[in-house]
Write a protein that holds these residues in place. Structure first.
Motif, PDB file in Angstrom:
ATOM      1  N   UNK A 163       0.835  -1.208   0.000  1.00 41.32           N
ATOM      2  CA  UNK A 163       0.000   0.000   0.000  1.00 41.32           C
ATOM      3  C   UNK A 163       0.870   1.258   0.000  1.00 41.32           C
ATOM      4  N   UNK A 164       1.906   1.262   0.827  1.00 37.49           N
ATOM      5  CA  UNK A 164       2.789   2.426   0.889  1.00 37.49           C
ATOM      6  C   UNK A 164       3.544   2.628  -0.413  1.00 37.49           C
ATOM      7  N   UNK A 165       4.027   1.521  -0.977  1.00 35.35           N
ATOM      8  CA  UNK A 165       4.762   1.608  -2.246  1.00 35.35           C
ATOM      9  C   UNK A 165       3.879   2.161  -3.361  1.00 35.35           C
ATOM     10  N   UNK A 188       1.405   4.262  -3.187  1.00 34.84           N
ATOM     11  CA  UNK A 188       1.230   5.721  -3.067  1.00 34.84           C
ATOM     12  C   UNK A 188       2.511   6.441  -3.478  1.00 34.84           C
ATOM     13  N   UNK A 189       3.635   5.940  -2.977  1.00 36.49           N
ATOM     14  CA  UNK A 189       4.916   6.609  -3.249  1.00 36.49           C
ATOM     15  C   UNK A 189       5.297   6.503  -4.734  1.00 36.49           C
TER      16      UNK A 189
END
Lengths: 306, 306
Positions: free
Chosen positions: B256-258, B260-261
């Motif tokens: 999930x973080x990847x 967005x980034x």
């Protein structure tokens, strides 16, 4: 002064298994340093890229064999290769206790775990950079069963490419990197995911603090997941300590964090350390590193807090 | 097309109160852009530094008065100054609802809250950089009572120094910056403090992910504390959302973080937005920004997700 059987010249050849960012950079840097290097990668394109940098590619490996493959591939990395049964085996994996458990049982004192603290969010042979290790710390594991002359030979490899060698046990290493590397990856992921949920306005207003705080989660998610899951125990414990910090009153928290970030050693005090496991580990625990090897001791430094 | 009473030329003079990093940079950038600028700072050294960059220094301020002082000093920033009673007053504070509560009651529609999303961990007049705002987003608050012609005049100031204007309410702004700026400061503090507790070996092995993840807590702790405490409600809520993310299974969290980034808009789609509060706020909520003002509408863009 202790008189250990220190390695004799000439420096042994180095075999590098895996020629992606780390392995390819190491092989190229060792070629540049005048060491005899043989490399191997299952991917012909990676072998070809290494060959253009002067790396001989072959399946026959001897001397110091460096496993520069992802953690899940570590156990099977030597399959299909012809490795000298007296070779010293080291690796560049980002966790050390699981690799020690996998390789140490078969290799015994011939295995020396290592972890250079460098690399970027890029990966693969196209990210190769022979200067990648210059000035980097390189953790090198000293377990009770590690053969010290082999440890010194691996240390020479790290020093040859410009790194500083930090002695530590695998357990100490894993606790330390959980705090300074694995937890930062999880925090970056959580920060990015939460900002994504907050919506386009939030992302439009994101500036330096968001960019810096999430940069590391730009890395390959498979690599990051393998890394944190491969160090699950220490990472869970280190994350719990971060959450405890987040529960402090903010002025206290901000002051404590600022003091660590803004502080740091005033300088470096040169030291000579005898070739003993306990003395080398003490050097690492003090925040010091080995920078050069002499006959019966290593030269290094400890942080000068004065 | 709506026909609002848009401001007529010439552009009004600008008064900058507080000539530290942000105020000094803004004053210098406006001088470079050909605007008439008067600056004031209680510190004679800051006034002198601004004067060397062509800023006239005086206590008499008219036109658009920019409060570039720390949050705790905002309410009293105009004390002792001679300010035109019809001046438009804006500020550069990092939280907007508390400043709106303090200044809006006295100034009514003459107050337009602003927040340029730039600045570094350096501070003071010696960190002055006229290029600081180039390409930065500049949140500009549109409340129900904000006088639109004044909002446009302040937007012109932001555009004149190279920024892009993001319309938002004070409450929307504060929620957004809690997620992308204030929580990152707290995470950086907690990460640094926990690593400090982990000891010298951990700090010795700290590399890129730790450096990036803690950079922002190198800022002045008093400034950081005032910022997070000045936005305590939204920051507490945003921090709780990050903690929820941290409780997810790690492979999910990392993915999930990847996303967005690594994601982000594919490009920018140019749009024209009528001079209406609702339309401008919609632009901001879509992640868009105003880049240029024409007669009866603004030109801007929204992210192109196609």
């Amino acid at each position: 002064m202790t008189s250990f059987p220190v390695p004799t010249m000439p420096a042994p050849p180095v075999g590098v298994v895996g020629l992606g960012q780390l392995g390819g950079s190491l092989a190229a840097a060792l070629v540049a340093a005048g060491r005899q290097v043989t490399g191997w990668d299952v991917d012909p394109a990676a072998r070809e890229a290494a060959a253009t940098r002067g790396v001989r590619t072959a399946r026959e490996l001897t001397g110091i064999v460096v496993l520069a493959v992802p953690l899940p591939a570590m156990a099977a990395a030597l399959e299909g290769l012809d490795v000298d049964p007296d070779a010293t085996v080291t690796d560049l994996g980002s966790v050390k206790a699981p690799v020690l458990a996998e390789l140490g049982s078969a290799l015994g004192g011939r295995y020396v775990g290592g972890h250079p603290m460098c690399g970027t969010e890029r990966s693969g042979p196209e990210a190769t950079d022979p200067g990648l290790f210059t000035g980097a710390r390189w953790a090198l594991c000293l377990e009770p069963g590690t053969e010290l002359p082999r440890w010194l030979r691996v240390a020479e490899v790290a020093l040859a490419v410009g790194a500083e060698v930090v002695p530590a046990t695998a357990a100490e290493h894993d606790d330390a990197v959980a705090a300074v590397s694995h937890v930062p990856h999880l925090l970056a992921a959580a920060l990015a995911a939460a900002a994504g949920d907050a919506g386009p306005l939030a992302l439009a207003l994101a500036a330096g603090s968001f960019r810096d705080g999430t940069r590391v989660i730009g890395s390959d998610p498979g690599f990051v997941t393998a890394m944190v899951q491969g160090n699950a125990g220490p990472t869970t414990a280190a994350l719990a300590r971060v959450l405890e910090q987040l529960a402090r009153p903010w002025p206290e928290l901000v002051a404590a964090g600022h003091a660590v970030r803004a502080g740091g050693p005033a300088g470096r005090r040169p030291v000579r350390v005898p070739l003993e496991r306990a003395a080398l580990l003490s050097l690492g625990r003090a925040g010091g590193a080995v920078t050069r090897r002499l006959a019966a001791f290593v030269e290094g430094y400890v942080p000068d807090v004065g």
